[in-house]
Design an enzyme around this catalytic site. Structure first.
Site, PDB file in Angstrom:
ATOM      1  N   LEU A   1       0.828  -1.213   0.000  1.00  0.00           N
ATOM      2  CA  LEU A   1       0.000   0.000   0.000  1.00  0.00           C
ATOM      3  C   LEU A   1       0.861   1.261   0.000  1.00  0.00           C
ATOM      4  O   LEU A   1       0.351   2.374  -0.119  1.00  0.00           O
ATOM      5  CB  LEU A   1      -0.895   0.020   1.252  1.00  0.00           C
ATOM      6  CG  LEU A   1      -2.012  -1.032   1.332  1.00  0.00           C
ATOM      7  CD1 LEU A   1      -2.704  -0.950   2.685  1.00  0.00           C
ATOM      8  CD2 LEU A   1      -3.026  -0.850   0.219  1.00  0.00           C
ATOM      9  N   SER A   2       2.180   1.078   0.141  1.00  0.00           N
ATOM     10  CA  SER A   2       3.061   2.241   0.282  1.00  0.00           C
ATOM     11  C   SER A   2       3.006   3.201  -0.915  1.00  0.00           C
ATOM     12  O   SER A   2       2.978   4.422  -0.708  1.00  0.00           O
ATOM     13  CB  SER A   2       4.504   1.795   0.534  1.00  0.00           C
ATOM     14  OG  SER A   2       4.580   1.202   1.812  1.00  0.00           O
TER      15      SER A   2
ATOM     16  N   THR B   1      10.704  -4.144   2.259  1.00  0.00           N
ATOM     17  CA  THR B   1       9.766  -5.074   2.877  1.00  0.00           C
ATOM     18  C   THR B   1      10.254  -6.506   2.658  1.00  0.00           C
ATOM     19  O   THR B   1      11.368  -6.719   2.173  1.00  0.00           O
ATOM     20  CB  THR B   1       8.320  -4.783   2.387  1.00  0.00           C
ATOM     21  OG1 THR B   1       7.408  -5.561   3.131  1.00  0.00           O
ATOM     22  CG2 THR B   1       8.143  -5.046   0.895  1.00  0.00           C
TER      23      THR B   1
ATOM     24  N   LYS C   1      14.424  -7.248   4.710  1.00  0.00           N
ATOM     25  CA  LYS C   1      14.727  -6.341   5.825  1.00  0.00           C
ATOM     26  C   LYS C   1      16.074  -6.640   6.507  1.00  0.00           C
ATOM     27  O   LYS C   1      16.771  -5.718   6.927  1.00  0.00           O
ATOM     28  CB  LYS C   1      13.596  -6.380   6.859  1.00  0.00           C
ATOM     29  CG  LYS C   1      12.312  -5.712   6.357  1.00  0.00           C
ATOM     30  CD  LYS C   1      11.275  -5.625   7.454  1.00  0.00           C
ATOM     31  CE  LYS C   1      10.038  -4.880   6.954  1.00  0.00           C
ATOM     32  NZ  LYS C   1       9.068  -4.635   8.029  1.00  0.00           N
TER      33      LYS C   1
ATOM     34  N   ASP D   1       9.529   0.874  12.044  1.00  0.00           N
ATOM     35  CA  ASP D   1       8.405   0.042  12.507  1.00  0.00           C
ATOM     36  C   ASP D   1       8.119   0.282  13.990  1.00  0.00           C
ATOM     37  O   ASP D   1       6.969   0.220  14.425  1.00  0.00           O
ATOM     38  CB  ASP D   1       8.697  -1.444  12.266  1.00  0.00           C
ATOM     39  CG  ASP D   1       8.616  -1.815  10.795  1.00  0.00           C
ATOM     40  OD1 ASP D   1       7.920  -1.101  10.038  1.00  0.00           O
ATOM     41  OD2 ASP D   1       9.242  -2.815  10.390  1.00  0.00           O
TER      42      ASP D   1
ATOM     43  N   GLY E   1       4.606 -13.443  19.255  1.00  0.00           N
ATOM     44  CA  GLY E   1       5.487 -13.454  18.090  1.00  0.00           C
ATOM     45  C   GLY E   1       6.892 -13.044  18.497  1.00  0.00           C
ATOM     46  O   GLY E   1       7.081 -12.430  19.574  1.00  0.00           O
TER      47      GLY E   1
ATOM     48  N   GLY F   1      10.654 -10.018  13.231  1.00  0.00           N
ATOM     49  CA  GLY F   1      11.043  -8.618  13.118  1.00  0.00           C
ATOM     50  C   GLY F   1       9.993  -7.661  13.648  1.00  0.00           C
ATOM     51  O   GLY F   1      10.317  -6.687  14.334  1.00  0.00           O
TER      52      GLY F   1
ATOM     53  N   TYR G   1      -3.067  -6.440   8.720  1.00  0.00           N
ATOM     54  CA  TYR G   1      -4.115  -5.534   8.209  1.00  0.00           C
ATOM     55  C   TYR G   1      -4.864  -6.103   7.010  1.00  0.00           C
ATOM     56  O   TYR G   1      -5.636  -5.413   6.370  1.00  0.00           O
ATOM     57  CB  TYR G   1      -3.570  -4.126   7.934  1.00  0.00           C
ATOM     58  CG  TYR G   1      -2.464  -4.047   6.917  1.00  0.00           C
ATOM     59  CD1 TYR G   1      -2.725  -3.960   5.560  1.00  0.00           C
ATOM     60  CD2 TYR G   1      -1.145  -4.050   7.332  1.00  0.00           C
ATOM     61  CE1 TYR G   1      -1.706  -3.880   4.638  1.00  0.00           C
ATOM     62  CE2 TYR G   1      -0.108  -3.974   6.417  1.00  0.00           C
ATOM     63  CZ  TYR G   1      -0.396  -3.894   5.071  1.00  0.00           C
ATOM     64  OH  TYR G   1       0.625  -3.818   4.159  1.00  0.00           O
TER      65      TYR G   1
ATOM     66  N   GLY H   1      -3.759  -2.940  12.196  1.00  0.00           N
ATOM     67  CA  GLY H   1      -2.436  -2.904  11.568  1.00  0.00           C
ATOM     68  C   GLY H   1      -2.241  -1.806  10.543  1.00  0.00           C
ATOM     69  O   GLY H   1      -1.104  -1.447  10.231  1.00  0.00           O
TER      70      GLY H   1
HETATM   71  P1  ATR Z   1       8.035 -10.745  10.778  1.00  0.00           P
HETATM   72  O1  ATR Z   1       9.457 -10.374  10.569  1.00  0.00           O
HETATM   73  O2  ATR Z   1       7.077 -10.003   9.893  1.00  0.00           O
HETATM   74  O3  ATR Z   1       7.623 -10.678  12.213  1.00  0.00           O
HETATM   75  P2  ATR Z   1       8.580 -13.585  10.795  1.00  0.00           P
HETATM   76  O4  ATR Z   1       9.960 -13.333  11.250  1.00  0.00           O
HETATM   77  O5  ATR Z   1       8.346 -14.625   9.763  1.00  0.00           O
HETATM   78  O6  ATR Z   1       7.888 -12.260  10.248  1.00  0.00           O
HETATM   79  O7  ATR Z   1       7.702 -13.922  12.081  1.00  0.00           O
HETATM   80  C1  ATR Z   1       6.424 -14.423  12.011  1.00  0.00           C
HETATM   81  C2  ATR Z   1       5.934 -14.707  13.436  1.00  0.00           C
HETATM   82  O8  ATR Z   1       4.670 -15.381  13.345  1.00  0.00           O
HETATM   83  C3  ATR Z   1       6.863 -15.644  14.216  1.00  0.00           C
HETATM   84  O9  ATR Z   1       6.847 -15.269  15.564  1.00  0.00           O
HETATM   85  C4  ATR Z   1       6.188 -17.001  14.005  1.00  0.00           C
HETATM   86  O10 ATR Z   1       6.468 -17.952  15.008  1.00  0.00           O
HETATM   87  P3  ATR Z   1       7.753 -18.927  14.887  1.00  0.00           P
HETATM   88  O11 ATR Z   1       8.936 -18.122  15.313  1.00  0.00           O
HETATM   89  O12 ATR Z   1       7.471 -20.034  15.826  1.00  0.00           O
HETATM   90  O13 ATR Z   1       7.826 -19.357  13.455  1.00  0.00           O
HETATM   91  C5  ATR Z   1       4.735 -16.612  14.056  1.00  0.00           C
HETATM   92  N1  ATR Z   1       3.865 -17.618  13.427  1.00  0.00           N
HETATM   93  C6  ATR Z   1       3.711 -17.844  12.112  1.00  0.00           C
HETATM   94  N2  ATR Z   1       2.824 -18.851  11.904  1.00  0.00           N
HETATM   95  C7  ATR Z   1       2.426 -19.279  13.137  1.00  0.00           C
HETATM   96  C8  ATR Z   1       1.537 -20.298  13.609  1.00  0.00           C
HETATM   97  N3  ATR Z   1       0.857 -21.087  12.758  1.00  0.00           N
HETATM   98  N4  ATR Z   1       1.368 -20.433  14.957  1.00  0.00           N
HETATM   99  C9  ATR Z   1       2.042 -19.637  15.811  1.00  0.00           C
HETATM  100  N5  ATR Z   1       2.897 -18.654  15.433  1.00  0.00           N
HETATM  101  C10 ATR Z   1       3.091 -18.480  14.115  1.00  0.00           C
END
Ligand code: ATR
Length: 284
Positions: free
Chosen positions: A19-20, A65, A69, A106, A132, A135, A224, A245
């Site tokens: 969307l940027s 993105t 990153k 962010d 989570g 990043g 979002y 978001g």
């Molecule tokens: P970003 O940098 O955008 O935060 P990312 O590094 O891929 O993206 O992180 C995604 C987050 O969503 C992680 O915390 C991931 O948990 P894991 O570290 O265990 O992979 C979490 N996540 C993704 N799918 C998930 C799921 N089905 N259940 C629980 N957590 C999930």
């Protein structure tokens, strides 16, 4: 480049969904600056060489993105402390001396929208529960610490990543916890943040009960698409304040616009409505 057009872009793979360009395009028009903001679809292998060429093509800066990153943080010549800590950058600025400066907006994007949304509400900066450890979670934690939150609990499916997140901040500010502890931690939280990809269109929903959450607690989602995730709908149902978001996206973009185009970005209902309409069109 000798023309006075200020050029910026978002680089990603994929990037068509971003969307940027719409958002910065709105700000360019509103501010009346001579500028352009486009999207560049660049693979991981080509990222470093493309970035090195962009200043020669008249670009002032780029947003970065997924999945670039971390690479953006690595290839920069200068990194702000937050980028060093998080190991990820969402913006690169091409400086007059030829160097590339990496920043991560962010964190201010997250705290910016919290403040803007909850302006009339007293929010206790007590315990923040972050779900989570990627990043986005790190950026949220950094923003909250900077804003004076006293206790941050990071819960992640993969516990080692929550432990690593905790270690990247000064001693004991961030406590790692397990998903199984969620029922006991939720009632203690003043802020609950979904920084996982759960709830995104095409992914499973975030399963969390907010029945025992503090009535004064705030629920924030970095997702979002859709704007109203199941998590936020549940929070709203329980009477909690919610932050979606899209606000974070807008507030992470604002400092970049300011830095590159030298003008104030207009954050208003028209912008939000335009981006919501854009999301709605894509959702069909
Ligand atoms: P970003 O940098 O955008 O935060 P990312 O590094 O891929 O993206 O992180 C995604 C987050 O969503 C992680 O915390 C991931 O948990 P894991 O570290 O265990 O992979 C979490 N996540 C993704 N799918 C998930 C799921 N089905 N259940 C629980 N957590 C999930």
């Amino acid at each position: 480049m000798s023309d006075s057009l200020i050029r910026a872009a978002v680089i990603g793979d994929p990037v068509a969904h971003s969307l940027s360009p719409r958002m910065h395009g709105y700000w360019i028009t509103q501010a009346g600056v001579s500028g352009s903001y486009t999207s560049l679809h660049v693979s991981e292998e080509d990222f470093a060489s493309v970035v090195r060429l962009l200043p020669k093509m008249g670009f002032t800066g780029v947003n970065v993105t997924l999945p670039h990153k971390e690479q953006a943080a690595r290839i920069a010549d200068v990194r702000e402390p937050l980028v060093e800590r998080i190991g990820a950058a969402n913006s690169l600025t091409f400086q007059a001396d030829g160097s590339i400066a990496a920043a991560n907006t962010d964190a201010v994007g997250f705290t910016g929208i919290l403040k803007a949304t909850l302006v009339s509400r007293i929010i206790t900066k007590g315990a923040a529960l972050i779900l989570g450890a990627g990043g986005a979670a790190k950026a949220a934690a950094a923003g909250l610490i900077n804003d004076g939150w006293g206790r941050i609990i990071a819960i992640n499916r993969t516990p080692a990543k929550a432990e690593a997140l905790a270690r990247s901040f000064p001693a004991s500010i961030v406590e790692p916890a397990s998903w199984a502890e969620l029922p006991t931690l939720t009632p203690q939280a003043d802020l609950i943040v979904n920084a996982t990809s759960l709830g995104m269109r095409g992914k499973p929903d975030l399963e969390i009960s907010l029945r025992d959450a503090k009535p004064s607690a705030v629920a924030a989602d970095i997702v979002y698409t859709p704007l109203e995730t199941r998590f936020l709908a549940e929070a709203r149902h329980q009477g909690l304040a919610v932050v979606d978001g899209l606000g974070m996206l807008i507030h992470q973009g604002a400092p970049c616009f300011r830095a590159w185009f030298g003008a104030e970005p207009v954050i208003d209902e028209t912008l939000r409505a335009m981006l919501v309409a854009e999301l709605g069109e894509r959702g069909r």
